[in-house]
Design an enzyme around this catalytic site. Sequence first.
Site, PDB file in Angstrom:
ATOM      1  N   ASP A 173       0.836  -1.212   0.000  1.00 16.48           N
ATOM      2  CA  ASP A 173       0.000   0.000   0.000  1.00 16.48           C
ATOM      3  C   ASP A 173       0.872   1.265   0.000  1.00 16.48           C
ATOM      4  OD1 ASP A 173      -2.384  -1.539   0.135  1.00 16.48           O
ATOM      5  OD2 ASP A 173      -2.065  -1.806   2.278  1.00 16.48           O
ATOM      6  N   HIS A 200      -5.521  -3.635   5.685  1.00 15.45           N
ATOM      7  CA  HIS A 200      -5.199  -3.936   4.284  1.00 15.45           C
ATOM      8  C   HIS A 200      -6.421  -4.515   3.565  1.00 15.45           C
ATOM      9  CE1 HIS A 200      -2.937  -4.875   0.728  1.00 15.45           C
ATOM     10  NE2 HIS A 200      -3.321  -6.137   0.807  1.00 15.45           N
TER      11      HIS A 200
END
Length: 338
Positions: A173, A200
């Site tokens: 990310d 996530h």
Amino acid sequence: MFSRLARPAASGLLRGFSTSAQKNANVAVLGAAGGIGQPLSLLLKNSPLISNLSLYDIAHTPGVAADLSHIETRAKVTGWIGPEQLPEALRGAQVVVIPAGVPRKPGMTRDDLFNTNASIVATLTEACAKHCPEAMICIIANPVNSTIPITSEIFKKHGVYNPNRIFGVTTLDIVRANTFVAELKALDPARVNIPVVGGHAGKTIIPLISQSTPKVEFPQDHLEALTVRIQDAGTEVVKAKAGAGSATLSMAYAGARFVFSLLDAMNGKEGVIECSFVRSEETDCTYFSTPLLLGKNGIEKNLGLGKLSPFEEKLVAEAMNELKGSIKKGEEFAKNFK
Ligand code: NAD
Ligand code: LMR
């Protein structure tokens, strides 16, 4: 001194092996023959920080290990296959990386992987708790928001739980946020660092653009679109692969970056910071990703959320329910796991 905004020190390693350190880490990859496992193992084999690389999977590891073992770097590669060889695969491991598990197909959420991946992660981390209880455990397998609580509960069951050594790998990310911001602002991506906090999956992925290094600004509508692109970037890859899986190559890069940071910190390097989904007291969620100062024994200090913009505060508040639900689901599963 460290700055919570510093670019992780180890990233240079992926860009030409610039470290001067020669250390002797034993690293195991579980799920080493998979889409992530193979390129991740290749990147780890290239590192001068690693002397033993143990590759485990339920299929194809002898071939992957034989192939990698011909590369002219110092790490000794061993291949292990099937549950009866798992204890040997874990012997002496100081860092264990786990990309074992099924990936998404178009139309699926990460939580749709829970039924298959929860027991894979529980089985593998149970073996870690028994055979290398002091190792740093880095979980890539989805859904990360549940597989980290599962891992923690399994380690608790075996009486060897240390929350400073269990990490949900969310580095992809950050890598994506850095890349997308660099593209939009015509910056060198190697010089951009955006903390990404929360979890996530979808809305739980919260990029803190207000804390970007270098400082960048966007009109609110552009900021919202950029945030959604970072949150949906995994789905972007799943759609583009059209049934052939999810991100593997960028995940291998991100996983290697995280492992190199961890090894640098374990080797005594100061100021190494990575975001990761860990046991946390920074919010009223029991697990949360924030920037962490890493050290010889894993998490040295949780650097927390820092100052958020009102937009980011709203994103954090909106993520809480989903995160708490995924954490509870993982904990319940682990309690009933035999
Ligand atoms: P893949 O199917 O290509 O590979 C998975 C590997 O795991 C296979 O080689 C398989 O044999 C192995 N495996 C299955 N059960 C096992 C077991 N019990 N023990 C050991 N190995 C076992 O999948 P992939 O693309 O490599 O993705 C793996 C996982 O990583 C998925 O759950 C995916 O969602 C996740 N992922 C996470 C991130 C992240 O940012 N954390 C990013 C990308 C993918
Ligand atoms: C990703 O972010 O790429 C991974 O979590 C894989 C996925 O399912 O999107």
